[in-house]
Design a protein around this motif. Structure first.
Motif, mmCIF file in Angstrom:
data_model
loop_
_atom_site.group_PDB
_atom_site.id
_atom_site.type_symbol
_atom_site.label_atom_id
_atom_site.label_comp_id
_atom_site.label_asym_id
_atom_site.label_seq_id
_atom_site.Cartn_x
_atom_site.Cartn_y
_atom_site.Cartn_z
ATOM 1 N N TYR A 1 0.835 -1.204 0.000
ATOM 2 C CA TYR A 1 0.000 0.000 0.000
ATOM 3 C C TYR A 1 0.869 1.253 0.000
ATOM 4 O O TYR A 1 0.607 2.205 -0.741
ATOM 5 N N PHE A 2 1.937 1.240 0.828
ATOM 6 C CA PHE A 2 2.832 2.404 0.874
ATOM 7 C C PHE A 2 3.545 2.598 -0.464
ATOM 8 O O PHE A 2 3.652 3.721 -0.963
ATOM 9 N N SER B 1 2.650 1.664 -3.466
ATOM 10 C CA SER B 1 1.729 2.146 -4.495
ATOM 11 C C SER B 1 1.417 3.622 -4.299
ATOM 12 O O SER B 1 1.356 4.396 -5.263
ATOM 13 N N ALA B 2 1.215 4.020 -3.037
ATOM 14 C CA ALA B 2 0.902 5.428 -2.748
ATOM 15 C C ALA B 2 2.079 6.330 -3.111
ATOM 16 O O ALA B 2 1.895 7.411 -3.677
ATOM 17 N N ILE B 3 3.308 5.885 -2.787
ATOM 18 C CA ILE B 3 4.504 6.685 -3.084
ATOM 19 C C ILE B 3 4.686 6.854 -4.589
ATOM 20 O O ILE B 3 4.989 7.955 -5.084
ATOM 21 N N LYS B 4 4.488 5.776 -5.331
ATOM 22 C CA LYS B 4 4.606 5.855 -6.791
ATOM 23 C C LYS B 4 3.588 6.840 -7.359
ATOM 24 O O LYS B 4 3.890 7.603 -8.274
ATOM 25 N N GLY B 5 2.385 6.803 -6.796
ATOM 26 C CA GLY B 5 1.363 7.730 -7.256
ATOM 27 C C GLY B 5 1.729 9.176 -6.973
ATOM 28 O O GLY B 5 1.568 10.050 -7.827
ATOM 29 N N ILE C 1 -5.551 4.600 2.332
ATOM 30 C CA ILE C 1 -5.326 3.413 3.160
ATOM 31 C C ILE C 1 -3.997 3.546 3.908
ATOM 32 O O ILE C 1 -3.902 3.252 5.107
ATOM 33 N N SER C 2 -2.975 4.013 3.194
ATOM 34 C CA SER C 2 -1.660 4.214 3.812
ATOM 35 C C SER C 2 -1.738 5.240 4.935
ATOM 36 O O SER C 2 -1.119 5.074 5.996
#
Length: 802
Positions: free
Chosen positions: A231-232, A234-238, A250-251
């Motif tokens: 989750y982290f 994916s969020a960072i890439k975004g 979610i993160s």
């Protein structure tokens, strides 16, 4: 010092976005982290491809130019053959897995490879599979050089001689299982160490109390930073791409619980919420696991490929018979007639090959093949019938890929796909705003409640169900169509079917059933030799009337046919042992021949001497009257025929005077008629046999090829319908419209779920643990609703057995 720090933060690479150590590598005002990124920029700049940077900020990947000898294995001919999908004298085609592909800029650059090297004639991206299909001239650039080119711009292909897709899928699945295992183990142990607190037991020994709390903290670390890292990450890439995706809230929720627990432990105001934290991540991953299992079970793409219809004529002990293509084995002898597709890589044994590889390469220049040469799957024979021996197993996924080639796809945008994308992007921003407003409301009264509300809001709301509604509804509907011998190119065809308001029918071979029609020859009595050479000629054609004549003549021997030619709508010609034979219309065979203009006749001439003609009495397909009657209530109907008006009286038994019946229509006339309807803003469904009306099928909004011989399907069509099920066409159209309604209902369910979930969460009535359970259930419930609803509707409409 502060100024220098600020300057360092601003030193980002213009190409890939990574931090630059200093500003020594630059072009004008553009900074680069390494010479590799600088070189890629120079390559793009020289080829006028800098629009790449306008599509996204810092879209590139830092390349590696130190190739060494690691690509030398691509010089090996046997390795090259394993990687290539296709190869002839000049053109090769290969499909690569590109794991670095991540944004619209990647797609744009990879589909403009021809600007980097003119030897690349075409490149096409499948973003979901992260695959790149490249067609190139191997005389100008080798496979090794092509791979180096891709690597030099930051997109090194992942080349595995086994199935890359299967390998990636297994690896991803194993990682998920490991994450679940770690989270589950730690969650259970944290609960054990938290039992004194659950039971209200006062632990007087402060050392023991601190020891349990410390153990809980230590156990939570692998859960947060390993199990929850997906989750982290994916969020960072975004965020790097300035995108807020669904994993970002979610993160935030996980970090809020983790931070709150650390605060309580550090300030000795409580034992923290490590049990809730580890349980939350464990349940999220369990939900993800069940989602994957559900999607895998309902996966329509695999079934779609298995439904892909193609039969092939094989030769066994001198006799010809038709079998499904998936039963074709290496060593089988196959017969391929004019306009038929070669289903598997094979060696030419008999006949002259004139192969059109446009389905594979996009280039329509025919290639001549002689006995002993290899012919690749996907080629179409343009001349007389040939005999081949299969040397490689058939790949239905490859044939399906050819059918979905951009050359044949209609450029239509899906309303549901666009709607889902827009809603999903804006929904996440709405959830974040709701979470922060809720925290602001609860914070003055209770810090603990505020954190719970914040976490629950971020987790319970999920737009995934909205994005999944359309693909699973259409996917299951597509599977149901396949079971009823109605095969679609892709799921977007269902959406197009639901918008149709005009239907155009072809006559011969579409609404008529030549298998039951009578065929009578009038003229000179044909001797045995004449019958054999006529049968040898019509054997090379896939036209329904040619097949009818072929089956009516008594002969098991065939002679070689040279100079074979077929003119759509007119007839066929060829030379057998020096005799020129023509079979077709009166005008094509002999313009001076006399015939009754009110009858369907196929003339025959040998060496320009007309021997007579075959008269066909049309037999209409069973139930065609009910089909036309049912469709006429909701659609504008038209019928186009290349024949004369001899059948108009009989056709008016099915059609009404308000329906448009046009005769003596050439393939071009049919195409122009469809265009004229579309110019009046009509959504046109064309129903034909896929031969003389291929142009009209391609031009129409939806083209359905009705066929009794599925080896002669036309890639120009959007769907293939087994002729025996033409009477189900009204049901198919009604079902398509129902499928669209199901998607709308799925959208409503998803919105209601999120609104109800959020209403409970902002009131503090929903714990983060319950939210973690409900989040995946929303997606699963919508997917199950779409699947069950489409199945129930199919049963009600007689498309599935009760």
């Amino acid at each position: 010092m502060n100024k220098e720090t600020k300057t360092e933060i601003l030193l980002t690479c213009y190409h890939c976005g990574d931090e630059c150590k200093d500003d020594s590598i630059r072009i004008d005002e553009k900074l680069f982290c390494c010479n590799g990124c600088k070189t890629v920029y120079e390559i793009l700049d020289q080829n006028k491809l800098c629009n790449y940077y306008n599509l996204d900020q810092n879209p590139g990947i830092s390349p590696n130019f130190n190739f060494g000898n690691r690509f030398d294995y691509l010089d090996d001919p046997s390795t090259i053959q394993k990687i290539l999908d296709f190869q002839d004298e000049n053109i090769s085609k290969a499909t690569f897995h590109i794991p670095q592909m991540h944004c619209s800029s990647c797609i744009w650059l990879l589909e403009n490879l021809f600007k980097l090297n003119i030897a690349v004639t075409h490149s096409q991206v499948d973003f979901l599979k992260k695959e790149l299909s490249v067609t190139f001239n191997h005389n100008k650039i080798s496979l090794k050089e092509l791979v180096k080119l891709l690597t030099s711009i930051g997109y090194e292909p992942q080349i595995l001689l086994e199935s890359v897709e299967q390998k990636n899928e297994n690896k991803s699945s194993q990682t998920l299982h490991l994450r679940i295992g770690v989270a589950g183990f730690c969650f259970l142990n944290v609960m054990v160490f938290s039992f004194p607190e659950y039971l209200g037991i006062d632990v007087s020994d402060s050392f023991l109390k601190d020891f349990f709390v410390t153990l809980n903290f230590i156990l939570s670390l692998p859960v947060v930073f390993f199990s929850g890292w997906e989750y982290f990450g994916s969020a960072i890439k975004g965020l790097r791409k300035k995108i807020i995706n669904i994993d970002f809230p979610i993160s935030l929720g996980i970090l809020a619980l983790f931070g709150r627990s650390i605060y309580e432990v550090a300030s000795q105001t409580g034992a923290g919420y490590f049990d809730s934290l580890t349980g939350l991540i464990f349940l999220l991953l369990i939900g993800k696991f069940f989602q994957e299992k559900t999607y895998s079970y309902l996966n329509f793409e695999r079934n779609y490929k298995s439904f892909f219809p193609l039969s092939v004529t094989i030769k066994i002990d001198g006799k010809e018979m038709s079998i499904p293509v998936n039963k074709l084995m290496v060593g089988n002898r196959i017969i391929v007639r004019k306009n038929e597709i070669i289903p598997a890589d094979a060696i030419l044994f008999n006949g002259a090959g004139r192969i059109d590889y446009s389905f594979v390469t996009g280039e329509s220049k025919p290639v001549t093949k002689v006995s002993g040469e290899m012919i690749y799957a996907g080629g179409r024979q343009l001349s007389s019938a040939i005999e081949l021996e299969v040397i490689r197993e058939v790949s239905q996924s490859y044939l399906t890929q050819l059918w979905n080639n951009d050359i044949f796809n209609k450029k239509t945008e899906s309303f549901f796909t666009n709607f889902s994308n827009v809603v999903s992007k804006r929904f996440t921003i709405f959830v974040l705003l709701t979470a922060f407003v809720s925290v602001g409301f609860w914070l003055p009264s209770s810090f603990a409640t505020a954190i719970n509300v914040f976490t629950a809001v971020l987790i319970v709301a999920c737009p995934c169900a909205i994005a999944l509604s359309a693909p699973f509804t259409f996917g299951n509907a597509m599977r149901i169509f396949g079971r009823n011998k109605f095969y679609l190119r892709n799921t977007s065809v269902i959406e197009d079917l639901g918008k149709v308001d005009s239907i155009v029918f072809d006559k011969t071979g579409t609404i008529t059933q030549l298998g039951k029609s009578d065929l009578v020859f009038t003229g000179t009595v044909l001797n045995s030799f004449q019958q054999k050479i006529i049968k040898s000629l019509v054997r090379n054609s896939t036209h329904p009337l040619s097949l009818k004549i072929y089956n009516s003549l008594e002969s098991d021997d065939f002679f070689p046919v040279t100079k074979f030619d077929e003119i759509p709508g007119l007839g066929i010609t060829g030379v057998v042992y020096g005799n020129t034979i023509k079979v077709g219309s009166k005008e094509y065979v002999n313009q001076s021949a006399h015939a009754d203009d009110l009858a369907t006749k196929i003339f025959v001439s040998i060496n320009d001497e007309v021997l007579g003609f075959f008269t066909v009495t049309n037999s209409y397909r069973e139930g065609i009257g009910e089909v036309v009657k049912s469709l006429s209530k909701r659609f504008k109907l038209s019928l186009l025929s290349g024949d004369n008006e001899g059948e108009k009286f009989n056709l008016l038994k099915f059609f009404t005077t308000k329906d448009e019946l046009l005769f003596k229509q050439s393939p071009e006339d049919k195409l122009n008629y469809v265009k004229s309807l579309q110019s009046s803003n009509k959504k046109v469904l064309m129903v034909g046999d896929g031969l003389n009306d291929a142009g009209a099928l391609k031009q129409s909004d939806v083209g359905i090829a009705v066929t009794e011989d599925i080896s002669s399907f036309s890639p120009a069509c959007d769907a293939i319908l087994d002729a025996s099920n033409l009477n189900m066409l009204p049901k198919f159209l009604n079902y398509s419209q129902s499928a669209i309604k199901i998607i709308y209902i799925s959208f409503v369910i998803s919105f209601l779920y999120n609104l109800i979930g959020l209403s409970f969460a902002i009131q503090g009535m929903l714990s983060p643990l319950i939210a973690a359970i409900l989040m995946p259930l929303s997606s699963i419930s919508v997917v199950l609703f779409a699947t069950i609803s489409t199945n129930l509707l199919a049963k009600r409409r007689g498309l599935l057995s009760q």
